[in-house]
Design a protein around this motif. Structure first.
Motif, short mmCIF file in Angstrom:
data_model
loop_
_atom_site.label_atom_id
_atom_site.label_comp_id
_atom_site.label_asym_id
_atom_site.label_seq_id
_atom_site.Cartn_x
_atom_site.Cartn_y
_atom_site.Cartn_z
N MET A 71 0.84 -1.22 0.00
CA MET A 71 0.00 0.00 0.00
C MET A 71 0.86 1.26 0.00
O MET A 71 0.37 2.34 0.29
N ALA A 113 -3.75 5.65 5.27
CA ALA A 113 -4.44 5.55 3.99
C ALA A 113 -4.70 4.11 3.62
O ALA A 113 -3.92 3.21 3.97
N GLN A 114 -5.80 3.88 2.93
CA GLN A 114 -6.13 2.57 2.36
C GLN A 114 -6.76 2.78 1.00
O GLN A 114 -7.50 3.76 0.81
N PRO A 115 -6.53 1.86 0.06
CA PRO A 115 -7.28 1.91 -1.19
C PRO A 115 -8.75 1.64 -0.89
O PRO A 115 -9.06 0.77 -0.08
N SER A 116 -9.66 2.39 -1.52
CA SER A 116 -11.09 2.28 -1.18
C SER A 116 -11.91 1.57 -2.23
O SER A 116 -13.13 1.49 -2.10
N SER A 117 -11.25 1.07 -3.28
CA SER A 117 -12.01 0.48 -4.39
C SER A 117 -11.15 -0.58 -5.07
O SER A 117 -9.92 -0.50 -5.05
N GLU A 118 -11.81 -1.56 -5.67
CA GLU A 118 -11.08 -2.57 -6.44
C GLU A 118 -11.08 -2.23 -7.93
O GLU A 118 -10.48 -2.93 -8.73
N ILE A 126 -8.89 6.27 0.81
CA ILE A 126 -9.45 6.84 2.03
C ILE A 126 -8.28 7.21 2.95
O ILE A 126 -7.36 6.40 3.13
N HIS A 147 -11.92 11.19 1.15
CA HIS A 147 -12.02 10.14 0.14
C HIS A 147 -11.57 10.76 -1.18
O HIS A 147 -12.24 11.66 -1.69
N ASN A 160 -15.33 12.86 -0.64
CA ASN A 160 -15.89 12.94 0.73
C ASN A 160 -14.90 13.62 1.66
O ASN A 160 -13.69 13.36 1.58
#
Lengths: 124, 124
Positions: A1, A70-75, A81, A104, A116
């Motif tokens: 990540m 942070a994290q990826p919010s979608s595939e 996010i 977001h 967001n």
């Protein structure tokens, strides 16, 4: 990540330095569909969001980031996010306020915009 | 945004009451692609997440929500971002800890699962 972390760190560095210098310059980071929840109020669209931020009742402000994650919010897209916690120094006060904020971020070309945005002060 | 707010409130009520009773019962709320950032550690997938939560170094815990705010996070599905701030009472301590947590909820049938989960304690 690592990639998401790097994007998030660049974003928050730009966002908060701009916020602390001239809040109206944040306009390009939002779109018509962007949402801001600031404490108990909700604002839809870049124009309304910048109006809200510009009219906050302080003259000078300084954000000091304590943590950001942070994290990826979608595939399917490279959206991210970001949760930020930190301190807000308002009008040079010696008693900084704790805040939490989540962004977001949606990719667009080489950059990202804010879909967001939720901001909360943390009272003890 | 009333619908999102209602979903978020129902989710956090179930999530924290389950967490405070038996953390391993949170398993059905996560999937293999779920991500948890808990303080400085990252965990991918329901199994790893529940292992982390189950091994947190306290016996009893109680979450007290101070604020929660929800926004729709997508224009194509009914996903929701929730920012929670509150207090964590660990092992009956008289000094609750402040926390911030963001959930990204993905719809599936009539319910939602957690794609993103970021938890941070807020130190003054």
């Amino acid at each position: 990540m690592a990639h998401f972390t790097t994007v998030a760190e660049r974003f928050t560095a730009i966002y908060y330095s701009t916020f602390d210098r001239n809040r109206s310059e944040l306009f390009p980071l939002y779109r018509d569909r962007s949402m801001l929840t600031w404490e108990n109020t909700q604002h839809l669209g870049a124009r309304a969001i910048i109006e809200k931020l510009s009219n906050l009742p302080f003259t000078t402000v300084q954000h000091k980031i304590t943590t950001q994650d942070a994290q990826p919010s979608s595939e399917s897209i490279n959206s991210i996010i970001v949760l930020v916690t930190g301190l807000l120094v308002v009008d040079g006060s010696e008693n900084p306020l704790q805040f939490s904020q989540v962004f977001h971020l949606i990719p667009e070309g080489e950059s990202f915009w804010v879909f967001n945005d939720v901001f909360r002060l943390n009272y003890g």
